[in-house]
Design an enzyme around this catalytic site. Structure first.
Site, PDB file in Angstrom:
ATOM      1  N   ASP A 123      -9.131   3.509  14.182  1.00 47.07           N
ATOM      2  CA  ASP A 123      -8.437   4.725  14.599  1.00 47.07           C
ATOM      3  C   ASP A 123      -9.282   5.970  14.302  1.00 47.07           C
ATOM      4  OD1 ASP A 123      -7.950   4.030  11.869  1.00 47.07           O
ATOM      5  OD2 ASP A 123      -6.363   5.543  11.763  1.00 47.07           O
TER       6      ASP A 123
ATOM      7  N   ASP B  57       0.824  -1.210   0.000  1.00 48.96           N
ATOM      8  CA  ASP B  57       0.000   0.000   0.000  1.00 48.96           C
ATOM      9  C   ASP B  57       0.855   1.256   0.000  1.00 48.96           C
ATOM     10  OD1 ASP B  57       0.774  -0.871   2.644  1.00 48.96           O
ATOM     11  OD2 ASP B  57      -0.403   0.807   3.418  1.00 48.96           O
ATOM     12  N   GLU B  58       0.269   2.339  -0.466  1.00 51.44           N
ATOM     13  CA  GLU B  58       0.818   3.683  -0.348  1.00 51.44           C
ATOM     14  C   GLU B  58       2.303   3.726  -0.701  1.00 51.44           C
ATOM     15  OE1 GLU B  58      -2.176   5.534   3.035  1.00 51.44           O
ATOM     16  OE2 GLU B  58      -0.291   4.630   3.699  1.00 51.44           O
TER      17      GLU B  58
ATOM     18  N   GLU C 228      -0.965   5.045  15.082  1.00 49.91           N
ATOM     19  CA  GLU C 228      -0.211   6.292  15.139  1.00 49.91           C
ATOM     20  C   GLU C 228      -0.571   7.098  16.389  1.00 49.91           C
ATOM     21  OE1 GLU C 228      -1.782   5.172  12.451  1.00 49.91           O
ATOM     22  OE2 GLU C 228      -0.769   5.746  10.590  1.00 49.91           O
TER      23      GLU C 228
END
Length: 523
Positions: free
Chosen positions: A402, A308-309, A452
């Site tokens: 999240d 991903d990303e 995070e």
């Protein structure tokens, strides 16, 4: 504890006439040869809470555990019958017996979830007949231990909580830009250097604000073996994730030759990082060696390679990347990423495993054996299923734990769009536009716990529960669901979480100590 408060809701629940089964010092637990693991678990858990010996053996009032593949229950299905003369749990397989025992425990007062007897509870199972089986075979939770490390003790505790809710996959996100969390003996700098960072971003402000506090930790290979075995005893498969070719700054910090830009430090900021792996043969060999060790630790069928990303800017200016594109007859950097993923798809297939990747692995062409985790909405899952590939559904708008739980300013570090308890409960894992044949490629669903902004297990508790309870019902129970019917059962179920010690978010909003005033989030 009312009889109707089971979570997730069983397929069939029929209260029976007459008295139930009272547990006392004479109550025995009898198991056939394939149910001994569940019997040991039940004695340990229920015995601790009740103080009862629950000794092995038959007799009046016994709890009997049996596997019967011919009972017509289906994989992981079970039947539970309770009356005054005993309780019988019949499972299609050992997993079914375990889930039946989990339901049996829920029929008792919430004190059945404590670690020592309180001396006040009457241990009576109500007379009931329950038939139950899961809707999906993949009922998962992804835990990001790369951004903020979760100590082994707390991972084992989370496994128990997943099992309580009849979830069967723990997807461990072990590596990212901000940390490498699994020991690889051939490459010790991955944890010695990549396993810690000098500080962490606080919140999501721009420019970033940092806490000035080092953060780190990793699991030894023996830790991983313990986690995997502990999960297997509870019929949970642990799926490891080593993220490539993006989200790899921690690995590049440990071994700069893996990257495109020379020496780096382990990532401190959140978000998408431009640094990616190079596509040299040495880098491919390095990660094959990593996966060689990983496969010895994780015996499950699936291995996640991320995908991903992955920014393409460094590849566009890389001589190595341009040479690889030319040598392999590729069109562009998207196809280069696909080629990279296909390399490890072939590697895993040769070893009898299956590759799992985030839906970006569709870009440039999907690897033949790949299973797609559809996170950027449902579109990737739809495309993969229509192409004949298996899919795990985890779109951001219904699966990212999240994300903020309300639009109240009291929510800590408010990230993303609102994902309420009701939103999670109402989510349908199978996209409506799939045909019946295409829908069979939907293995199930998972929620994703990106950490995070979760810097301790207490914060993970707050963000995950009780939304995980709602997800568990969406993944296990029949498709027809009623939130108004679920809510009173959940309120009773929260008493169980209280007994376990879960610091969940109250239904009416955070406690004062669960807020983080002044720490900015992002939309």
């Amino acid at each position: 504890m009312p009889e109707h408060s089971l979570v997730p809701r069983p397929t069939e629940f029929i209260p029976a006439d007459g008295p139930g089964l009272s547990l006392d010092t004479g109550t025995r637990v009898d198991a056939d040869g394939t149910s001994l693991g569940t019997a040991a678990w039940l004695r340990a858990e229920l015995g601790a809470a009740t103080g009862l010996p629950l000794a092995p053996g038959e007799g009046d009032g016994a709890i009997r555990l049996r596997v019967d593949p011919g009972a017509g229950l289906g994989p992981e299905g079970y039947r539970l019958a309770v009356g005054p003369t005993g309780a019988l749990v019949t499972g299609h397989d050992p997993a079914g017996v375990f889930y039946g025992a989990q339901t049996l425990r829920q029929l008792l007062p919430a004190a059945a979830y404590r670690r020592a007897p309180l001396g006040t509870a009457a241990w009576t199972l109500p007379a009931v007949r329950i038939s139950d089986r899961p809707r999906f075979g993949w009922r998962g939770c992804m835990l990001d231990v790369a951004r903020h490390f979760m100590p082994k003790h707390d991972v084992l505790r989370l496994i128990d909580l997943l099992a309580l809710h009849k979830l069967n996959v723990l997807h461990l996100h072990l590596t990212d830009d901000q940390g490498w969390r699994v020991e690889i003996r051939r490459y010790p700098r991955l944890t010695r250097v990549g396993g810690w960072r000098r500080e962490s971003q606080v919140g999501a402000s721009l420019p970033p604000v940092y806490d000035g506090r080092p953060h780190g930790g990793f699991y030894t290979q023996d830790d991983i073996r313990e986690i995997v075995a502990y999960a297997a005893d509870r019929h949970i498969t642990v799926v490891p994730e080593i993220d490539v070719p993006g989200h790899s700054q921690a690995a590049i910090a440990a071994y700069p030759e893996l990257g495109e830009s020379g020496p780096l430090e382990v990532g401190r900021a959140w978000g998408i990082i431009e640094d990616v792996l190079n596509v040299s043969e040495d880098t491919l060999k390095f990660y094959r060696n990593v996966f060689d060790e990983l496969l010895e630790l994780f015996p499950g069928e699936y291995v996640c390679v991320g995908g991903d990303e992955c920014p393409k800017g460094q590849w566009r200016s890389s001589e190595t990347a341009r040479a690889r594109i030319a040598a392999e007859g590729l069109t562009d950097e998207d196809e280069l990423q696909s080629w990279f993923i296909r390399h490890f798809d072939a590697y895993l297939t040769e070893r009898g495993r299956r590759l799992l990747g985030w839906d970006e692995i569709l870009e440039g062409g999907l690897a033949p054996g790949a299973t797609v985790a559809s996170w950027r909405g449902t579109e990737g899952g739809v495309a993969a299923a229509r192409a004949g590939h298996d899919v795990v559904m985890c779109p951001t708008r219904t699966s990212y734990l999240d994300y903020r739980q309300s639009d109240s300013p009291d929510e800590p570090v408010p990230v993303g769009t609102v994902l309420s308890l009701a939103d999670v409960y109402a989510a349908e894992p199978v996209p409506a536009e799939l045909t019946e044949a295409e829908a069979r490629h939907v293995l199930g669903a998972q929620v994703n716990v990106w950490t995070e902004h979760m810097d301790s297990p207490r914060v993970v508790d707050f963000m995950v529960f009780p939304r995980l309870c709602a997800f568990a019902e969406a993944a296990w129970s029949p498709a027809e669901r009623d939130y108004a019917e679920f809510l009173p059962r959940l309120e009773d179920h929260l008493l169980r979480l209280d007994a376990v010690g879960v610091e969940y978010r109250p239904l009416d909003g955070p406690h004062p100590w669960q807020r983080r005033p002044g720490v900015p989030g992002r939309g």
